[in-house]
Write a protein that holds these residues in place. Sequence first.
Motif, PDB file in Angstrom:
ATOM      1  N   ILE A   4       0.945  -1.344   0.405  1.00 33.12           N
ATOM      2  CA  ILE A   4      -0.157  -0.480   0.106  1.00 33.12           C
ATOM      3  C   ILE A   4       1.437   1.164   0.702  1.00 33.12           C
ATOM      4  O   ILE A   4       0.879   2.107  -0.466  1.00 33.12           O
ATOM      5  N   LEU A   5       1.881   1.260   1.365  1.00 28.98           N
ATOM      6  CA  LEU A   5       2.949   2.540   0.624  1.00 28.98           C
ATOM      7  C   LEU A   5       3.776   2.130  -0.237  1.00 28.98           C
ATOM      8  O   LEU A   5       3.448   3.606  -1.425  1.00 28.98           O
ATOM      9  N   ARG A   7       2.579   1.459  -3.616  1.00 35.22           N
ATOM     10  CA  ARG A   7       1.617   2.419  -4.398  1.00 35.22           C
ATOM     11  C   ARG A   7       1.517   3.702  -3.650  1.00 35.22           C
ATOM     12  O   ARG A   7       1.049   4.641  -5.053  1.00 35.22           O
ATOM     13  N   TRP A   8       1.360   4.150  -2.866  1.00 30.31           N
ATOM     14  CA  TRP A   8       0.789   5.396  -2.652  1.00 30.31           C
ATOM     15  C   TRP A   8       1.762   6.589  -3.763  1.00 30.31           C
ATOM     16  O   TRP A   8       1.460   7.407  -3.910  1.00 30.31           O
ATOM     17  N   PHE A   9       3.771   6.130  -2.876  1.00 35.80           N
ATOM     18  CA  PHE A   9       4.227   6.524  -3.395  1.00 35.80           C
ATOM     19  C   PHE A   9       4.563   7.093  -4.366  1.00 35.80           C
ATOM     20  O   PHE A   9       4.378   8.013  -5.979  1.00 35.80           O
ATOM     21  N   LEU A  11       1.861   6.699  -7.612  1.00 35.10           N
ATOM     22  CA  LEU A  11       0.757   7.093  -8.016  1.00 35.10           C
ATOM     23  C   LEU A  11       0.787   8.137  -7.536  1.00 35.10           C
ATOM     24  O   LEU A  11       0.443   9.646  -8.329  1.00 35.10           O
ATOM     25  N   ALA A  12       1.621   8.481  -6.267  1.00 34.47           N
ATOM     26  CA  ALA A  12       1.755   9.984  -6.383  1.00 34.47           C
ATOM     27  C   ALA A  12       2.952  11.038  -7.426  1.00 34.47           C
ATOM     28  O   ALA A  12       3.354  12.126  -7.699  1.00 34.47           O
ATOM     29  N   LEU A  34       2.168  13.535  -2.493  1.00 31.18           N
ATOM     30  CA  LEU A  34       0.706  12.011  -2.192  1.00 31.18           C
ATOM     31  C   LEU A  34      -0.083  13.218  -1.300  1.00 31.18           C
ATOM     32  O   LEU A  34      -0.439  12.108  -1.274  1.00 31.18           O
ATOM     33  N   ALA A  37      -2.954  11.811  -4.594  1.00 27.71           N
ATOM     34  CA  ALA A  37      -2.735  11.002  -4.171  1.00 27.71           C
ATOM     35  C   ALA A  37      -3.807  10.247  -3.279  1.00 27.71           C
ATOM     36  O   ALA A  37      -4.031   9.348  -4.084  1.00 27.71           O
ATOM     37  N   LEU A  38      -3.910  10.447  -1.501  1.00 23.27           N
ATOM     38  CA  LEU A  38      -4.228   9.928  -1.162  1.00 23.27           C
ATOM     39  C   LEU A  38      -5.872  10.697  -0.844  1.00 23.27           C
ATOM     40  O   LEU A  38      -6.539   9.468  -1.385  1.00 23.27           O
ATOM     41  N   GLY A  41      -7.326   9.081  -3.841  1.00 21.56           N
ATOM     42  CA  GLY A  41      -7.854   7.307  -3.402  1.00 21.56           C
ATOM     43  C   GLY A  41      -8.634   7.300  -2.887  1.00 21.56           C
ATOM     44  O   GLY A  41      -9.826   6.344  -2.935  1.00 21.56           O
ATOM     45  N   ASP A 108      -0.394  -0.757 -11.093  1.00 24.00           N
ATOM     46  CA  ASP A 108      -1.008  -1.423 -10.352  1.00 24.00           C
ATOM     47  C   ASP A 108       0.156  -3.663 -10.706  1.00 24.00           C
ATOM     48  O   ASP A 108       0.073  -4.172  -9.752  1.00 24.00           O
TER      49      ASP A 108
END
Length: 118
Positions: A4-5, A7-9, A11-12, A34, A37-38, A41, A108
């Motif tokens: 998850i982390l 993926r978050w970075f 996507l940012a 960041l 992206a959050l 999401g 993904d």
Amino acid sequence: MLKILVRWFLLASALLLVTQLYPAVEVRSFGSALVAALVLGLLNAVVRPVLVVLTLPVTVITLGLFLFVINALMFYFAASLLEGLQVPTFTAALIGSLIYSVCGVIIDAALEALFERR
């Protein structure tokens, strides 16, 4: 949790790539990316399903193309909530969301292949 982390970075980082490929979309910094992206999401997890159900007849009539409009609305709404993400027009939101979605699919697929090996 690590997936998850990561993926978050990523996507940012994809948001920063969107700004490079399409200059109408602006992100001030990586920190802003960041947060954006959050927020994107969260909007896609909470608001998007409701919109998809409410607009199902239009989506069926347009053979699913209206989903692009819903993605653009989420992108545009996130930009209106955040100072660090600037999207001036709906057209910019549509193009930016398309690029961001393609990046998301690639991210993904790569993460699925990477974390499947474990």
